[in-house]
Design a protein around this motif. Structure first.
Motif, short mmCIF file in Angstrom:
data_model
loop_
_atom_site.label_atom_id
_atom_site.label_comp_id
_atom_site.label_asym_id
_atom_site.label_seq_id
_atom_site.Cartn_x
_atom_site.Cartn_y
_atom_site.Cartn_z
N GLN B 138 24.63 -32.09 24.77
CA GLN B 138 25.27 -32.95 25.50
C GLN B 138 26.37 -33.95 24.66
OE1 GLN B 138 22.16 -35.11 25.55
NE2 GLN B 138 20.93 -33.08 26.23
N GLY B 139 27.71 -34.23 25.28
CA GLY B 139 28.59 -35.17 24.41
C GLY B 139 27.94 -36.40 24.28
N HIS B 140 28.40 -36.99 23.10
CA HIS B 140 27.86 -38.36 23.04
C HIS B 140 29.17 -39.30 22.77
CE1 HIS B 140 23.68 -37.35 22.55
NE2 HIS B 140 24.00 -36.31 21.89
N LYS B 141 28.80 -40.40 23.08
CA LYS B 141 29.78 -41.75 22.81
C LYS B 141 29.37 -42.10 21.43
CE LYS B 141 32.48 -42.42 26.43
NZ LYS B 141 33.75 -43.25 26.60
N LEU B 142 30.10 -42.49 20.66
CA LEU B 142 29.89 -43.05 19.35
C LEU B 142 29.05 -44.35 19.35
CD1 LEU B 142 32.46 -41.94 16.69
CD2 LEU B 142 30.04 -40.95 17.05
N ASP B 143 29.65 -45.20 20.24
CA ASP B 143 29.23 -46.57 20.26
C ASP B 143 27.86 -46.68 20.65
OD1 ASP B 143 30.41 -45.72 22.35
OD2 ASP B 143 31.43 -47.49 22.74
N VAL B 144 27.74 -45.91 21.73
CA VAL B 144 26.30 -46.13 22.44
C VAL B 144 25.30 -44.60 22.15
CG1 VAL B 144 26.59 -48.00 24.00
CG2 VAL B 144 27.41 -45.75 24.60
N GLY B 145 24.31 -44.87 21.57
CA GLY B 145 23.38 -43.72 21.64
C GLY B 145 23.73 -42.35 21.02
N ALA B 146 25.04 -42.60 20.09
CA ALA B 146 25.21 -41.42 19.26
C ALA B 146 24.02 -41.18 18.24
CB ALA B 146 26.46 -41.94 18.54
N PRO B 147 23.76 -39.99 18.11
CA PRO B 147 22.48 -39.53 17.26
C PRO B 147 22.85 -39.95 15.71
CG PRO B 147 23.69 -37.72 17.73
CD PRO B 147 24.30 -38.74 18.42
N ARG B 148 21.88 -40.44 15.02
CA ARG B 148 21.97 -40.62 13.79
C ARG B 148 21.20 -39.33 12.91
NH1 ARG B 148 22.93 -45.96 11.47
NH2 ARG B 148 24.51 -46.82 13.07
N PRO B 149 21.40 -39.21 11.68
CA PRO B 149 20.53 -38.10 11.14
C PRO B 149 19.32 -38.60 11.11
CG PRO B 149 21.90 -39.00 9.48
CD PRO B 149 22.20 -39.93 10.74
N PRO B 150 18.27 -37.97 11.64
CA PRO B 150 16.93 -38.45 11.55
C PRO B 150 16.56 -38.36 9.91
CG PRO B 150 16.93 -36.16 12.50
CD PRO B 150 18.34 -36.69 12.11
N ALA B 151 15.74 -39.37 9.78
CA ALA B 151 15.15 -39.64 8.26
C ALA B 151 14.59 -38.28 7.90
CB ALA B 151 14.23 -40.78 8.26
N THR B 152 14.06 -37.60 8.93
CA THR B 152 13.22 -36.30 8.64
C THR B 152 14.15 -35.48 7.79
OG1 THR B 152 12.56 -36.77 10.63
CG2 THR B 152 11.71 -34.81 9.58
N VAL B 153 15.37 -35.50 8.15
CA VAL B 153 16.19 -34.33 7.35
C VAL B 153 16.13 -34.34 5.97
CG1 VAL B 153 18.52 -33.54 7.40
CG2 VAL B 153 17.64 -34.48 9.26
N THR B 154 16.21 -35.50 5.39
CA THR B 154 16.10 -35.91 4.11
C THR B 154 14.77 -35.96 3.37
OG1 THR B 154 16.95 -37.90 4.07
CG2 THR B 154 18.63 -36.17 3.85
N ASN B 155 13.73 -36.47 4.13
CA ASN B 155 12.36 -36.78 3.70
C ASN B 155 11.73 -35.30 3.10
OD1 ASN B 155 12.25 -39.23 4.42
ND2 ASN B 155 10.88 -38.98 6.34
N ALA B 156 10.76 -35.78 2.20
CA ALA B 156 9.82 -34.90 1.72
C ALA B 156 9.17 -34.27 2.74
CB ALA B 156 8.87 -35.47 0.63
N VAL B 157 8.83 -34.89 3.82
CA VAL B 157 8.26 -34.24 4.92
C VAL B 157 9.58 -33.84 5.93
CG1 VAL B 157 6.80 -34.39 6.82
CG2 VAL B 157 6.03 -35.55 4.66
N SER B 158 10.09 -32.72 5.77
CA SER B 158 11.27 -32.47 6.47
C SER B 158 10.96 -31.90 7.71
CB SER B 158 12.25 -32.02 5.48
OG SER B 158 11.77 -30.60 5.25
N TRP B 159 9.61 -31.60 8.16
CA TRP B 159 9.49 -30.81 9.30
C TRP B 159 8.82 -31.63 10.45
CZ3 TRP B 159 7.62 -30.61 4.25
CH2 TRP B 159 6.01 -31.06 4.38
N ARG B 160 8.45 -33.00 10.37
CA ARG B 160 7.86 -33.64 11.30
C ARG B 160 8.62 -34.87 11.21
NH1 ARG B 160 3.10 -33.13 14.02
NH2 ARG B 160 2.64 -35.21 15.13
N SER B 161 9.14 -35.21 12.63
CA SER B 161 9.47 -36.67 12.59
C SER B 161 8.55 -37.54 12.79
CB SER B 161 10.62 -36.79 13.74
OG SER B 161 11.83 -36.08 13.55
N GLU B 162 8.76 -38.81 12.53
CA GLU B 162 7.60 -40.05 12.87
C GLU B 162 7.88 -40.49 14.07
OE1 GLU B 162 6.91 -42.94 10.02
OE2 GLU B 162 7.89 -42.01 8.45
#
Lengths: 935, 423
Positions: B138-162
Motif C-alpha cells: 500500500q502507498g504510504h503518506k510520509l507524515d503519518v504511518g510511513a514505515p520506518r526500518p524495523p530495528a530488526t533489519v540491523t539487529n544481531a537477531v535479524s530474523w525476529r521482530s520484537e
C-alpha cells in the motif's frame, strides 16, 4: 487491481500526455503518471524526455512515489547530467529527514547517480549519514563510499571517507561492520596498492566477533575478507580456524564455501603432525558432501571447487567416492563434473566400484557424458595399475557394442594405455583393427594409426591397413596426416623389404603435395634420415618412448594454490586465475597460499618486501652462527676468503628502481618463496672481519659466506640462496653438465639443479643418490626428469631434501657427495651447501627459555667476532635475518647501542643463541654467540 | 564482489525487469544471453554460467523465468546463486507464485524489493518476514504511518521482530526424513542416504529462548549417557538463528526462533539402512512387438507402520502403445507424456509384498532415437516414523514473561531421490 494496467498505454502522443499528467495538481494522478513512466521504462521505452517533469515530483510526501522518482533518476541521470543537478537539493534535504528509511533511501540512490558533476555536492550528506545514529543509515552509507569511490576515487580519499569507513569496522552494529568490510574489500580489489585492508590481529578479532552476529551475507563478506589475511604463525592460524569452523554448519552453501576457503588456506600453515590438523581435515568432509544436496547450480560450483580441493588435499574426500555417483536426473553439467572427481578419487581400494559405475555410464544416451565415461575408464587404467587389465577388458566390451562414438573414444584411450604399459595388451589389437572402418573422427583415426605403426611387426597386414588410409591422404586432418607419415616410416624400418613403395608414396605426399609446413618438414627429416643413415633413423624413430605419467590433467601447482585462495568465486569455477578473465586485473597481485612457517614470520608478508626495497645503505649483518664442534670445522673452511667488501654492483640500483616502479604488484613475486628484494644484495657487501681464535668457537664462516655471496648476487630477502655454480663439468660426465645450488623454500630444503645435455645423444633414466653426510641430507623423492633430455637441451629440476638420512661427519663439514646416474653412466661429484639452509622455521625460542639458556651455557661455548661495514640499523638487520630463520627474541638499547638477542635452530635440533650489538653510526657490529646441544 | 546487475527474463530472453546495481557494465550485454543459451541447447550442452566477452552471466530458472546476474569481476559465484534462490523465495512470499504475470502485476513492489535486498552488488536484508514489515504494497503518506526500518533489519537477531503477541503460545515441529537411494541394475545398493529436516511453526509471544534436545550421539558421549539409542549425525546445517559456536562447543542447539514457519535445521546420515521399499523388476523388450514388465514391491519396515500414497514409476519405451495391466493391489496408470507406468498403492503396510504386471505393444518400425535406461523411481511417505531413529527429547521454551508453551512434534519419513536402475 494490479500494476499491469500501467503497461497498456501504447498510443502515439503518449509522452505528451504523460507530461501533462505529471504536472497535474492532483497527487493521485501524479503518482499514476509516474507509475506509467516507470512501466514504460521497464519495457525499454525511452522516457528520458520527461526528466524535468519527473524530477519535479521528487519533493513529495508519498514514500512510494519518492522511490519511483529515485528509480527514474538512477536510470536517466547519466543521460541528462545537467538536469541531474536539480535533484541535489532534494537529496541533501532527504538525508536529514526524520525518518531513517528516507535518509537511507537518499544516500543509497545518491551513490547510484554516476554523474561526476554532482558527486562533490554529495560529500556533506554522506559524511553525516556515515555518523548517523541509526545503523540502517550507517550500513547504507558505508556501501555508498564504495559507490562514490568507483566514480571519483580521489575525491573519496581527499574527503577522508576511507578512514571513516575503516572506523566503521569497529562499529557496534554487526550489519554495519559487514557492509564496511564489503565496501573496503571492493575498493581494495580495484586498487590493489591502496593497502586499505591492513589486517592485523586486532582487526581480525573484531571481524571474528562480528562473524557470529551478522546476516548470512555479512558472514560471507567477512569470511572472504579473512581469506586475504596471512596469520603470523601457526598458533594464530589455528585460533582463527577454530573460530571459523562453526560456519561449516550454516544452512547457506555460500557461507560454507567461504568458510572452506579460509580453512583450506590457513591449514597450509599448520604442521601436519598437529592433532588439530587431523581434526580439521575430518571436519571438512561432511559439509563438502552436503553441498551436493544443494540446488544444481550450487552443486556445480561446489563440484568445481571439490575438484580443486581433491587435488590439493586428496585425503579429505578419499573415502567419499560413492557420493559422486551420478544420478539419472542430474543436469549434464553436474554429471560431467562428478565423473571428473570420481577419476581423481579412484584408487586401488575402490576401483572395482568405480569401474562398474563407469561401465554403466558408458551405455547411457548422452553423447558427451558417454564419451567422458569411456575416457575415464582409460584414465583409471593408467592411474591404478592393478586395474589396467579389467579396464582393458571393459573397453573391449564397449567396443563390441559398436556404438560409433563409444568405439572411437575407446580406441583413443587404449592408445594411452599402450603408452603406459607397453607390450602388455597387444592381444586386443586384432579387435581394434576390426573397427577401422567405423572411425571417422581425427583423434580416433590418429590413435588407431599410431597403434598400427607402433606394433607393425605384430600385425600381419599392417601395410594394407596403412595403405588404406593413404588413399584419402589430403582429406585427412593434419593430426592424422602426421601420424600416418610416422606410422609408415616405422613400418618401413620394421619391415623394409615389403614396404619400400609405401614409404616412397607417403614421403612424396607429405613433401611435394602438401602445403602444410609441419608435415613437409617432418617428411623431409624422415626422408633425409632414411637416405643417409638408416641405422640412425631406426634409433630416432623407433626410440623407446618415455612412459606417460599417471595424471595428465592436474592443475599446475602454483595455479592450484591461487585457485584455492579463490574458492567459491568464478575463478574457481573456470579453473582460471582472475587475471585471465577480469579486465584490468593484470597488475593485481596473484593470491598465494601462506607458507608454513612455524612461529616465524610469514614469507608472504608484504612489508618484508617493501622494507627491503627501501634505501638499504651499505651493509647489514646476516649471521650464520654455527654450532659446536661441527661448526669449528666449518669455520675453518669458510673464513679464509672473505675480507673485502666491494661497492654494490651497479645492477642493484636499477633493480631497486624497478621495484619501486612496480610497487605492490611485485610483492607477491618477491615476497613469496623467493622472498625479498634484489636490492638487498647490496646491503650484504660486508664481510666478517674478526675471526675467533678458537676452533671450537661457533659463528663466523658461514656467516661470512652469507654476507659475501649476498653482495654478488641479488640476495633474496627470504632466505639466502647462493648463485648456481657448475658442480659437474660436461667433460667429466660424457656430456652431462650439472650446475646447481641449494635453497630453503617454504621450510623445505631444495637442491636446485640445471642439467644440460652437451652430448649428441638423448639422455634418459636420471636418478640421484647422496653419500652419508654431516646432517643426514637425503633426497626426499626421485629426481623428476620425466622427459628424455635431448642434445643441447637444458632442464631445471628441484629436488626436495630431507634431513633424516644417515649421518657421517664430513670434511669439510658441509660437504656433500652426490652420484647421478643416467642411461649412459654413473657420475660422481661433490658440492657444498650453505649452513643457513639448515636453519628451521621454528627456531624462535620462547623469551623465558632463551634467558635461562643464555645463562646456563658455559662460557667455553661462547665466541665473539665482529662484522664490519654494516650500515643497516638494527631493525632492518633483524628483519633481514629473520628471512634466513634467524629470529630476534628481544632487543634492548643500552647507551646508544642496540642489543639484539637471537636464536637459531638447526635441523638436527642444535640451538644457537646470539647477541648482536649495533652502535648507531658505527658500521661495525659485534656478535657474540653461544650454542646449546639439541633437545 | 557479486552482481553488477540482475535481470528477470522471460523464456524468450526478453527483459521483464532489471536492476543495475553497480553501473559499471552496459545493460544491453544481456541481449547476448539468450542467443548463447540457444546455441548451447543445440549442442545439447548446458551450464549455469555463460560468458560473453568480459561479461559473465550466472543464471537460474524458475518456472517460466530466468533470473540472471551479470558481472565482469571475479564474483563469488556461490553467493550469487544462493542470492538468486533467495530472491525467488522472497518474491514467492510476496506474490504467492513467481512467474511472468506476477512480475508484471507487481512491478512497483518488485523494484522496491530489488532496491532493498541488494546494494551495489552486496546482498542486504533478504528475510521476507522482516521485509514485509516495511515494504508493503500500500502507498504510504510520509507524515503519518510511513514505515520506518524495523530495528530488526540491523539487529544481531535479524530474523525476529520484537513485540510479537499471541494468545496461545505453541510450537509445532515436523521431523521429516527423506531417503535417497541408488540401487544398481544388479540389485546392490550403491548409495543410501538419509536427509532429515526439522521444520518449525512458531506461535510464540515476545523473544523466547528455545533449546532443542535430540538423541544426538556426540552429545550423549559428551554428557556420558550412553544407554539410550542415539543417532550419529554426519553433517548438520542450521538456520541463521542457531548459535553455531555454541553447537560447535557443546552440541547445544539454542536459538531465538523466527516467527511462523521456517526450517530450523537439516542433517545428513550415511548409515546404510535396509531400503524401505524394495523393488525387483524384469523388463523384457521384444523388439518390434512388445514389452513385458514384471514388478515386485516389498515393504521392509515393521508391520505396525504403513507407507501411504506409494507410487512406483516404471519406465517404458516412448513408442509403446496399448497398455495392459494386472496388479495384486492398487491401480496402474500409463503416463505417455513421461513414458512411465505409474503403480499407485494407497496404503502399503510393513512386511507385505505386492506384484504388478504390465504389457505394452511396440511398433514394428523402431524409432531410431536411442533411449536411455531410465531408473524405476518410488514415492512414498510413512507417518509417525523416522528411519534414522532420531527423536526430539525436549524443546525448552523460556520467555521473560514466563508463559507456558507447548511443543508438538510430528515424525514422517518420505522418499527422496529413490532410484533403482533397470537393465
Amino acid at each position: 487491481m494490479t500494476d499491469s494496467k500501467y503497461f497498456t498505454t501504447t498510443k502515439k502522443g503518449e509522452i505528451f500526455e504523460l507530461k501533462a499528467e505529471l504536472n497535474s495538481d492532483k497527487k493521485e494522478k501524479k503518482k499514476e503518471a509516474v507509475k506509467k513512466v516507470i512501466a514504460s521504462m521497464t519495457v525499454g521505452k525511452d522516457v528520458s524526455a520527461l526528466f524535468p517533469d519527473v524530477v519535479n515530483c521528487m519533493q513529495t510526501d508519498n514514500l512510494e512515489l519518492k522511490k519511483l522518482v529515485y528509480l527514474y533518476l538512477m536510470n536517466y541521470a547519466k543521460s541528462q547530467p545537467d538536469m541531474a543537478i536539480m535533484a541535489v537539493n532534494t537529496f541533501v534535504k532527504d538525508c536529514e529527514d526524520a525518518n531513517p528509511l528516507i535518509r537511507a533511501l537518499a544516500v543509497r540512490t545518491m551513490g547510484c547517480i554516476r554523474v561526476d558533476k554532482i558527486t562533490e555536492y554529495l560529500c556533506e550528506p554522506l559524511r553525516k549519514c556515515l555518523k548517523d545514529e541509526d545503523p540502517y543509515v550507517r550500513k547504507t552509507a558505508a556501501v555508498c563510499v564504495a559507490k562514490l569511490h568507483d566514480i571519483n576515487a580521489q575525491l573519496v580519499e581527499d574527503q577522508g571517507f576511507l578512514d571513516t569507513l575503516k572506523d566503521l569496522i569497529s562499529d557496534s552494529n554487526p550489519m554495519v561492520v559487514a557492509n564496511a568490510v564489503a565496501a573496503l574489500s571492493e575498493i581494495a580489489e580495484s586498487h590493489p596498492n591502496s593497502n586499505l585492508l591492513d589486517l592485523n590481529p586486532q582487526s581480525i578479532n573484531k571481524l571474528l566477533t562480528a562473524l557470529n552476529e551478522c546476516t548470512e551475507w555479512g558472514q560471507i563478506f567477512i569470511l572472504d575478507c579473512l581469506a586475504n589475511y596471512t596469520p603470523r604463525d601457526d598458533r594464530e592460524s589455528q585460533s582463527i580456524c577454530e573460530r571459523v569452523t562453526p560456519r561449516l554448519s550454516h544452512a547457506n552453501s555460500a557461507v560454507v564455501l567461504s568458510a572452506v576457503k579460509v580453512l583450506m588456506k590457513f591449514m597450509e600453515m599448520l604442521p601436519k603432525d598437529l592433532d588439530y590438523y587431523g581434526t580439521l581435515l575430518k571436519k571438512l568432509a561432511p559439509p563438502l558432501v552436503t553441498l551436493l544436496s544443494a540446488e544444481p547450480e550450487l552443486q556445480y560450483v561446489a563440484l568445481r571447487n571439490i575438484n580443486l580441493i581433491v587435488q590439493k588435499r586428496p585425503e579429505i574426500l578419499k573415502h567419499e567416492m560413492k557420493v559422486f555417483f551420478v544420478k539419472y536426473n542430474d543436469p549434464i553439467y553436474v554429471k560431467l563434473e562428478k565423473l571428473d572427481i570420481m577419476i581423481r578419487l579412484a584408487s586401488q581400494a575402490n576401483i572395482a566400484q568405480v569401474l562398474a559405475e563407469l561401465k554403466e555410464y558408458a551405455t547411457e544416451v548422452d553423447v558427451d557424458f558417454v564419451r567422458k565415461a569411456v575416457r575415464a575408464i582409460g584414465r583409471c587404467a593408467i592411474k591404478v595399475e592393478q586395474s589396467a587389465e579389467r579396464c582393458v577388458s571393459t573397453l573391449l566390451d564397449l567396443i563390441q557394442t559398436k556404438v560409433n562414438y563409444v568405439v572411437q573414444e575407446a580406441i583413443v584411450v587404449i592408445k594411452d594405455i599402450f603408452r603406459k604399459y607397453p607390450n602388455k595388451y597387444e592381444s586386443v589389437i586384432a579387435t581394434l583393427c576390426e573397427n577401422l572402418d567405423s572411425l571417422d573422427e581425427p583423434e580416433a583415426r590418429a590413435a588407431m594409426i599410431w597403434i598400427v605403426g607402433e606394433y607393425a611387426e605384430r600385425i600381419d597386414n599392417a601395410d594394407e591397413l596403412l595403405e588404406s588410409f593413404l588413399e584419402g591422404f589430403h582429406d585427412e586432418s593434419t593430426q592424422v596426416q602426421l601420424q600416418l607419415l610416422t606410422a609408415i616410416v616405422k613400418l618401413f624400418l620394421k619391415k623394409p623389404t615389403e614396404t619400400q613403395e609405401l614409404v616412397q608414396q607417403v614421403l612424396s605426399l607429405a613433401t611435394q603435395d602438401s602445403d602444410n609446413p609441419d608435415l613437409r618438414d617432418r617428411g623431409y627429416i624422415y626422408w633425409r634420415l632414411l637416405s643417409t643413415d638408416p641405422v640412425a633413423a631406426k634409433e630416432v624413430v623407433l626410440a623407446e618412448k618415455p612412459l606417460i605419467s599417471e595424471e595428465t590433467d592436474l592443475i599446475e601447482p602454483t595455479l592450484l594454490e591461487e585457485l584455492i585462495c579463490h574458492i567459491g568465486t568464478l575463478a574457481s569455477v573456470y579453473h582460471k586465475p582472475p587475471s585471465a578473465f577480469v579486465e584490468g586485473s593484470r597488475g593485481v597481485m596473484h593470491k598465494r597460499l601462506p607458507a608454513r612457517t612455524g612461529s616465524g614470520e610469514s614469507t608472504e608478508s608484504p612489508d618484508v618486501g617493501t622494507a627491503a626495497g627501501g634505501s638499504a645503505p651499505e651493509a647489514a649483518p646476516s649471521i650464520i652462527p654455527s654450532q659446536g664442534d661441527l661448526l669449528g670445522d666449518l669455520l675453518n673452511l669458510d673464513m679464509a676468503p672473505p675480507t673485502t667488501s666491494g661497492p654494490p654492483p651497479p645492477t642493484t640500483g636499477m633493480q631497486m628502481g624497478g621495484m619501486d616502479l612496480l610497487g605492490g604488484g611485485l610483492d607477491s613475486l618477491l615476497g613469496g618463496d623467493l622472498g625479498g628484494s634484489p636490492a638487498m644484495g647490496a646491503g650484504f657487501g660486508a664481510a666478517p672481519a674478526v675471526m675467533p681464535a678458537s676452533l671450537n668457537a661457533p659463528v663466523g664462516g658461514g656467516l661470512g659466506d652469507l654476507f659475501d655471496l649476498g653482495g654478488g648476487v641479488g640476495m633474496p630477502m627470504g632466505a639466502y640462496i647462493p648463485p648456481k655454480i657448475v658442480w659437474l663439468p660436461a667433460m667429466k660426465a660424457k656430456g652431462l653438465e650439472i650446475s646447481g645450488t641449494f635453497a630453503r623454500r617454504a621450510g623445505v630444503i631444495q637442491m636446485e639443479l640445471i642439467l644440460t645435455n652437451k652430448a649428441m645423444s638423448i639422455m634418459t633414466d636420471f636418478a640421484i643418490q647422496f653419500n652419508r653426510n654431516s646432517f643426514g641430507l637425503a633426497p626426499a623423492g626421485p629426481l623428476q626428469v620425466l622427459t628424455p633430455l635431448g642434445p643441447n637441451q637444458t632442464i631445471e629440476v628441484s629436488l626436495p631434501l630431507s634431513t633424516v638420512g644417515p649421518v657421517m661427519k664430513m670434511d669439510p663439514l658441509n660437504n656433500l657427495q652426490v652420484a647421478v646416474k643416467n642411461n649412459i653412466d654413473v657420475f660422481y661429484f661433490s658440492c657444498q651447501y650453505p649452513i643457513s639452509m639448515l636453519f628451521v622455521e621454528d627456531g624462535k625460542m620462547e623469551r623465558q627459555v632463551f634467558l635461562a639458556t643464555w645463562k646456563d651455557i658455559p662460557n667455553d661455548n661462547e665466541s665473539q667476532f665482529q662484522i664490519k661495514d654494516c650500515h643497516l640499523n638494527s631493525d632492518a638487520a633483524s628483519s633481514k635475518l629473520q628471512g634466513s630463520n634467524i629470529f630476534t627474541i628481544a632487543k634492548r638499547t643500552v647507551e646508544g647501542q642496540d642489543m639484539l638477542y637471537m636464536s637459531i635452530k638447526l635441523s638436527n635440533g642444535i640451538w644457537v643463541l646470539a647477541e648482536l650489538r649495533v652502535q648507531a653510526g658505527n658500521p661495525n657490529y659485534t656478535m657474540t654467540t653461544i650454542r646449546r646441544s639439541g633437545s | 564482489m557479486s552482481a553488477s546487475a540482475i535481470f528477470i527474463l522471460d523464456l524468450k530472453g526478453k527483459v521483464l525487469i532489471s536492476r543495475n546495481y553497480m553501473g559499471n557494465m552496459d545493460m544491453n550485454e544481456v541481449d547476448h544471453f539468450m542467443p548463447i543459451m540457444m546455441r548451447m541447447e543445440e549442442d545439447a550442452d548446458s551450464s549455469p554460467l555463460v560468458t560473453h566477452g568480459s561479461a559473465h552471466f550466472l543464471w537460474i530458472k524458475h518456472r517460466n523465468l530466468y533470473l540472471v546476474a551479470m558481472t565482469k569481476k571475479n564474483a563469488n559465484a556461490a553467493l550469487v546463486y544462493s542470492f538468486l534462490y533467495k530472491m525467488v523465495e522472497v518474491f514467492k512470499e510476496y506474490f504467492k507464485e513467481l512467474e511472468e504475470e506476477s512480475i508484471r502485476d507487481n512491478f512497483v513492489t518488485v523494484y522496491e524489493l530489488m532496491d532493498e535486498v541488494m546494494d551495489f552488488g552486496f546482498p542486504q536484508t533478504t528475510d521476507s518476514k522482516i521485509l514485509q514489515e516495511y515494504i508493503t504494497q500500500q502507498g504510504h503518506k510520509l507524515d503519518v504511518g510511513a514505515p520506518r526500518p524495523p530495528a530488526t533489519v540491523t539487529n544481531a537477531v535479524s530474523w525476529r521482530s520484537e513485540g510479537i503477541k499471541y494468545r496461545k503460545n505453541e510450537v509445532f515441529m515436523d521431523v521429516i526424513e527423506s531417503v535417497n537411494l541408488l540401487v544398481s541394475a544388479t540389485g546392490s545398493v550403491l548409495r543410501s542416504e538419509i536427509v532429515g529436516s526439522i521444520k518449525l511453526k512458531v506461535v510464540l509471544s515476545g523473544m523466547p529462548e528455545l533449546r532443542l534436545g535430540l538423541n544426538d550421539k556426540v552429545l550423549f558421549e559428551i554428557t556420558g549417557r550412553e544407554k539410550c539409542k542415539t543417532v550419529e549425525l554426519e553433517d548438520v546445517k542450521f538456520h541463521q538463528c542457531v548459535r553455531l559456536s555454541r553447537f560447535e562447543n557443546d552440541r547445544t542447539i539454542s536459538f531465538i526462533p523466527p516467527d511462523g514457519e521456517s526450517e530450523l535445521m537439516s542433517y545428513r546420515l550415511n548409515t546404510t539402512v535396509k531400503p524401505l521399499i524394495w523393488i525387483e523388476s524384469v523388463i523384457e523388450k521384444f523388439s518390434h512387438s512388445r514389452v513385458e514388465i514384471k514388478v515386485k514391491a516389498r515393504s521392509q519396515f515393521k508391520s505396525r507402520s504403513t507407507a501411504n500414497n506409494v507410487a512406483i514409476m516404471v519406465p517404458v519405451p516412448s513408442d509403446a502403445d496399448s497398455p495392459k495391466f494386472k496388479t495384486s493391489t492398487g491401480s496402474c496408470k500409463y503416463l505417455p507424456e513421461k513414458s512411465v507406468v505409474q503403480w499407485n498403492i494407497k496404503s502399503f503396510p510393513g512386511g507385505k509384498e505386492y506384484m504388478m504386471r504390465a504389457h505394452f505393444g511396440l511398433p514394428s518400425v523402431e524409432s531410431t532415437e536411442l533411449e536411455g535406461r531410465r531408473p524405476i523411481t518410488v514415492n512414498f511417505e510413512i507417518p509417525y516414523f523416522t528411519v534414522s531413529g532420531i527423536q526430539v527429547r525436549y524443546l525448552k521454551i523460556i520467555e521473560k514473561s514466563g508463559y507456558e508453551a507447548l511443543p508438538w512434534v510430528r515424525y514422517i519419513t518420505q522418499s527422496g531421490d529413490y532410484q533403482l536402475r533397470t537393465n
